[in-house]
Enzyme design. Structure first.
Site, PDB file in Angstrom:
ATOM      1  N   GLY A  54       0.935  -1.395   0.089  1.00  0.00           N
ATOM      2  CA  GLY A  54       0.010  -0.097  -0.151  1.00  0.00           C
ATOM      3  C   GLY A  54       0.897   1.180   0.092  1.00  0.00           C
ATOM      4  O   GLY A  54       0.300   2.295   0.561  1.00  0.00           O
TER       5      GLY A  54
ATOM      6  N   GLN B 141      -2.210   7.154   0.944  1.00  0.00           N
ATOM      7  CA  GLN B 141      -2.024   8.280   1.765  1.00  0.00           C
ATOM      8  C   GLN B 141      -0.854   7.980   2.776  1.00  0.00           C
ATOM      9  O   GLN B 141       0.024   8.758   2.703  1.00  0.00           O
ATOM     10  CB  GLN B 141      -3.108   8.685   2.431  1.00  0.00           C
ATOM     11  CG  GLN B 141      -2.914   9.683   3.431  1.00  0.00           C
ATOM     12  CD  GLN B 141      -4.068  10.090   4.397  1.00  0.00           C
ATOM     13  OE1 GLN B 141      -4.827  11.011   4.042  1.00  0.00           O
ATOM     14  NE2 GLN B 141      -4.822   9.093   5.219  1.00  0.00           N
ATOM     15  N   ASP B 142      -1.103   7.001   3.528  1.00  0.00           N
ATOM     16  CA  ASP B 142      -0.086   6.603   4.735  1.00  0.00           C
ATOM     17  C   ASP B 142       1.159   6.258   4.140  1.00  0.00           C
ATOM     18  O   ASP B 142       2.156   6.365   4.509  1.00  0.00           O
ATOM     19  CB  ASP B 142      -0.557   5.430   5.626  1.00  0.00           C
ATOM     20  CG  ASP B 142      -1.993   6.288   6.349  1.00  0.00           C
ATOM     21  OD1 ASP B 142      -2.034   7.136   6.206  1.00  0.00           O
ATOM     22  OD2 ASP B 142      -2.702   5.295   7.005  1.00  0.00           O
TER      23      ASP B 142
ATOM     24  N   ALA C  59      -1.674  -1.988   2.936  1.00  0.00           N
ATOM     25  CA  ALA C  59      -2.629  -2.215   1.807  1.00  0.00           C
ATOM     26  C   ALA C  59      -3.903  -2.878   2.158  1.00  0.00           C
ATOM     27  O   ALA C  59      -4.150  -3.677   3.296  1.00  0.00           O
ATOM     28  CB  ALA C  59      -1.969  -3.043   0.901  1.00  0.00           C
TER      29      ALA C  59
ATOM     30  N   SER D 187      -7.633  -0.903  12.836  1.00  0.00           N
ATOM     31  CA  SER D 187      -8.701   0.249  12.584  1.00  0.00           C
ATOM     32  C   SER D 187      -9.654   0.294  13.701  1.00  0.00           C
ATOM     33  O   SER D 187      -9.983  -0.516  14.381  1.00  0.00           O
ATOM     34  CB  SER D 187      -9.221   0.042  11.227  1.00  0.00           C
ATOM     35  OG  SER D 187     -10.593   0.913  11.081  1.00  0.00           O
TER      36      SER D 187
ATOM     37  N   GLU E 288     -12.561   1.337  13.273  1.00  0.00           N
ATOM     38  CA  GLU E 288     -13.875   0.635  12.856  1.00  0.00           C
ATOM     39  C   GLU E 288     -13.977  -0.665  13.482  1.00  0.00           C
ATOM     40  O   GLU E 288     -15.165  -1.219  13.483  1.00  0.00           O
ATOM     41  CB  GLU E 288     -13.738   0.568  11.310  1.00  0.00           C
ATOM     42  CG  GLU E 288     -14.984  -0.154  10.445  1.00  0.00           C
ATOM     43  CD  GLU E 288     -16.046   1.195  10.549  1.00  0.00           C
ATOM     44  OE1 GLU E 288     -15.747   2.208  10.719  1.00  0.00           O
ATOM     45  OE2 GLU E 288     -17.317   0.593  10.259  1.00  0.00           O
TER      46      GLU E 288
ATOM     47  N   TYR F 113     -15.823  -4.433   6.384  1.00  0.00           N
ATOM     48  CA  TYR F 113     -14.347  -3.885   6.486  1.00  0.00           C
ATOM     49  C   TYR F 113     -13.867  -3.914   8.155  1.00  0.00           C
ATOM     50  O   TYR F 113     -12.635  -4.457   8.308  1.00  0.00           O
ATOM     51  CB  TYR F 113     -14.382  -2.151   6.185  1.00  0.00           C
ATOM     52  CG  TYR F 113     -13.208  -1.665   6.664  1.00  0.00           C
ATOM     53  CD1 TYR F 113     -12.054  -1.627   5.863  1.00  0.00           C
ATOM     54  CD2 TYR F 113     -13.020  -0.647   7.575  1.00  0.00           C
ATOM     55  CE1 TYR F 113     -10.757  -1.269   6.064  1.00  0.00           C
ATOM     56  CE2 TYR F 113     -11.769  -0.434   8.217  1.00  0.00           C
ATOM     57  CZ  TYR F 113     -10.623  -0.258   7.123  1.00  0.00           C
ATOM     58  OH  TYR F 113      -9.443   0.169   7.728  1.00  0.00           O
TER      59      TYR F 113
HETATM   60  O1  G4F Z   1     -14.593   9.096   5.670  1.00  0.00           O
HETATM   61  P1  G4F Z   1     -15.429   8.055   5.894  1.00  0.00           P
HETATM   62  O2  G4F Z   1     -15.627   7.339   4.635  1.00  0.00           O
HETATM   63  O3  G4F Z   1     -14.533   7.108   6.907  1.00  0.00           O
HETATM   64  P2  G4F Z   1     -14.741   5.884   7.832  1.00  0.00           P
HETATM   65  O4  G4F Z   1     -16.010   4.973   7.368  1.00  0.00           O
HETATM   66  O5  G4F Z   1     -14.942   6.385   9.276  1.00  0.00           O
HETATM   67  O6  G4F Z   1     -13.680   5.029   7.669  1.00  0.00           O
HETATM   68  C1  G4F Z   1     -12.312   5.219   7.617  1.00  0.00           C
HETATM   69  O7  G4F Z   1     -11.820   5.452   8.882  1.00  0.00           O
HETATM   70  C2  G4F Z   1     -11.481   4.083   9.478  1.00  0.00           C
HETATM   71  C3  G4F Z   1     -10.834   4.426  10.664  1.00  0.00           C
HETATM   72  O8  G4F Z   1     -12.120   4.190  11.803  1.00  0.00           O
HETATM   73  C4  G4F Z   1     -10.676   3.443   8.663  1.00  0.00           C
HETATM   74  F1  G4F Z   1     -10.186   2.163   9.172  1.00  0.00           F
HETATM   75  C5  G4F Z   1     -10.989   3.326   7.299  1.00  0.00           C
HETATM   76  O9  G4F Z   1     -10.172   2.486   6.194  1.00  0.00           O
HETATM   77  C6  G4F Z   1     -11.492   4.778   6.869  1.00  0.00           C
HETATM   78  O10 G4F Z   1     -10.246   5.269   6.599  1.00  0.00           O
HETATM   79  O11 G4F Z   1     -16.759   8.298   6.522  1.00  0.00           O
HETATM   80  C7  G4F Z   1     -16.757   9.001   8.061  1.00  0.00           C
HETATM   81  C8  G4F Z   1     -18.254   9.337   8.130  1.00  0.00           C
HETATM   82  C9  G4F Z   1     -19.071   8.090   8.187  1.00  0.00           C
HETATM   83  O12 G4F Z   1     -19.766   8.146   9.125  1.00  0.00           O
HETATM   84  C10 G4F Z   1     -19.917   8.307   7.025  1.00  0.00           C
HETATM   85  O13 G4F Z   1     -21.173   7.768   7.077  1.00  0.00           O
HETATM   86  O14 G4F Z   1     -18.554   9.966   7.146  1.00  0.00           O
HETATM   87  C11 G4F Z   1     -19.902   9.878   6.890  1.00  0.00           C
HETATM   88  N1  G4F Z   1     -20.405  10.088   5.529  1.00  0.00           N
HETATM   89  C12 G4F Z   1     -21.257  10.956   5.295  1.00  0.00           C
HETATM   90  N2  G4F Z   1     -21.510  11.361   3.865  1.00  0.00           N
HETATM   91  C13 G4F Z   1     -19.690  10.228   4.411  1.00  0.00           C
HETATM   92  C14 G4F Z   1     -20.494  10.733   3.377  1.00  0.00           C
HETATM   93  N3  G4F Z   1     -18.662   9.122   4.292  1.00  0.00           N
HETATM   94  C15 G4F Z   1     -18.188   9.179   2.686  1.00  0.00           C
HETATM   95  N4  G4F Z   1     -17.178   8.464   2.754  1.00  0.00           N
HETATM   96  N5  G4F Z   1     -18.802   9.745   1.731  1.00  0.00           N
HETATM   97  C16 G4F Z   1     -19.868  10.468   1.856  1.00  0.00           C
HETATM   98  O15 G4F Z   1     -20.534  11.008   1.194  1.00  0.00           O
END
Ligand code: G4F
Length: 321
Positions: free
Chosen positions: A10, A14-15, A81, A125, A127, A151
């Site tokens: 990976g 980014q990382d 990755a 993570s 998550e 995930y």
């Molecule tokens: O930016 P997100 O997609 O990040 P999420 O799901 O928290 O996951 C990231 O962080 C994890 C660590 O806890 C990592 F392991 C994982 O690989 C990744 O880096 O979403 C953040 C929040 C969620 O609650 C989502 O429902 O934003 C909310 N959201 C609202 N609208 C959205 C959107 N997320 C995305 N991606 N796109 C939207 O339009």
């Protein structure tokens, strides 16, 4: 003295790109695995200015992993990755488990059979916690892990495998449970970069609306550049362990929108629309990590605040678009 050799899976993420920069500064010889991409320019887009050596391979292809490890002879492997998008993992659950869990298992078996002195860092993570929160409002190593996405399940399987192998065979297999971490290099389908980029596009008259899913979930958002410093320290610690990496602050997606649009002298309420296509079957509602032990023992401290990180991202997109 012989240069230390690091192999990053990976590396083009980014990382991976920030970690490469850090390891080069520390005097490492840095190698990375890149997947063949139909758009060749995307293969190494985040690392093409760095002095790293890349090798074609794929986590799902054990033969390529074995060949690369034999050739590179790494002292340290950083497994960054992953299929890392939570909502997309609900559409591709089987692929997610194969890449994020099964491939890790293969990697550990290759290390044990080829050279069990190789140290391995596994990207775990927040998550994995799902909606578990301790009474004081934090997640920590002892908080129950009840993931709410394929995930999260895949990362928890990886975490359990790392712990099992470390206990059973005494390998140096360590993990960092990283809470969300962002930067201008974040993929634009993660919420921070989506919000910032679209807000700048709206400001410049290139778009009219920002379409989001759930804006009432909370995340503990740090900066990737700070978090790769923690990853490096985790790998250098005398013992392989599990560590929490977080800021200890939490903000909602709504806060993220408010702050971003305010920096551009706009009101987020005038531009946001919600669409069910961006909602998840089950939402993780609230993350706030307790990284006090990591700070104390590893002497790690994030430099960015949530606000300075968003400001950097706004400046990046304002100059780029
Ligand atoms: O930016 P997100 O997609 O990040 P999420 O799901 O928290 O996951 C990231 O962080 C994890 C660590 O806890 C990592 F392991 C994982 O690989 C990744 O880096 O979403 C953040 C929040 C969620 O609650 C989502 O429902 O934003 C909310 N959201 C609202 N609208 C959205 C959107 N997320 C995305 N991606 N796109 C939207 O339009």
């Amino acid at each position: 003295m012989k240069k230390k050799i690091a192999l990053i899976t990976g590396i083009n993420g980014q990382d991976g790109s920030y970690l490469s920069e850090l390891l080069i500064k520390k005097g490492y010889s840095v190698h990375g695995i890149v997947r063949r991409h139909s758009l060749a320019e995307n293969q190494d887009i985040r690392i093409n200015n760095l002095n790293v050596k890349t090798h074609y391979g794929d986590l799902l292809d054990e033969v390529s992993l074995m060949k690369i490890i034999r050739k590179v002879k790494p002292d340290e492997i950083y497994n960054l990755a992953a299929m890392s998008h939570v909502r997309i993992s609900t559409e591709m659950p089987s692929f997610t488990i194969k890449v994020n869990s099964l491939a890790l298992l293969n990697l550990m078996e290759i290390i044990r059979n080829y050279n069990d002195k190789i140290k391995l860092y596994q990207a775990s993570s927040s998550e994995m916690f799902g909606n578990s929160i301790d009474k004081d409002g934090y997640q920590r190593l002892t908080t129950p892990m009840n993931p709410v996405s394929p995930y999260g399940c895949s990362k928890l399987l990886g975490y359990n495998l790392i712990n099992h192998y470390r206990n059973a065979y005494d390998n140096f297999f360590c993990t960092g449970i990283l809470f969300n971490h962002e930067s201008p290099r974040r993929g634009i389908n993660f919420v921070t970069n989506k919000v910032v980029r679209t807000a700048v596009e709206i400001k410049k008259g290139l778009k009219k609306k920002l379409i989001l899913g759930n804006i009432d979930s909370y995340r503990d958002w740090g900066h990737s550049k700070d978090y790769v410093e923690a990853i490096y320290k985790i790998m250098q610690f005398k013992k392989a362990e599990n560590w929490i990496v977080s800021t200890g602050n939490t903000y909602s997606v709504r806060d993220l929108c408010k702050i971003t649009f305010k920096l551009l002298n706009m009101n987020y309420k005038d531009y946001i629309k919600q669409d069910k296509r961006y909602f998840r079957p089950q939402e993780l509602k609230y993350l706030k990590g307790d990284s006090s032990r990591t700070r104390r023992v590893l002497k790690w401290q994030p430099k960015y605040t949530f606000e300075t990180m968003i400001e950097e991202m706004v400046n990046y997109w304002s100059n780029k678009l």
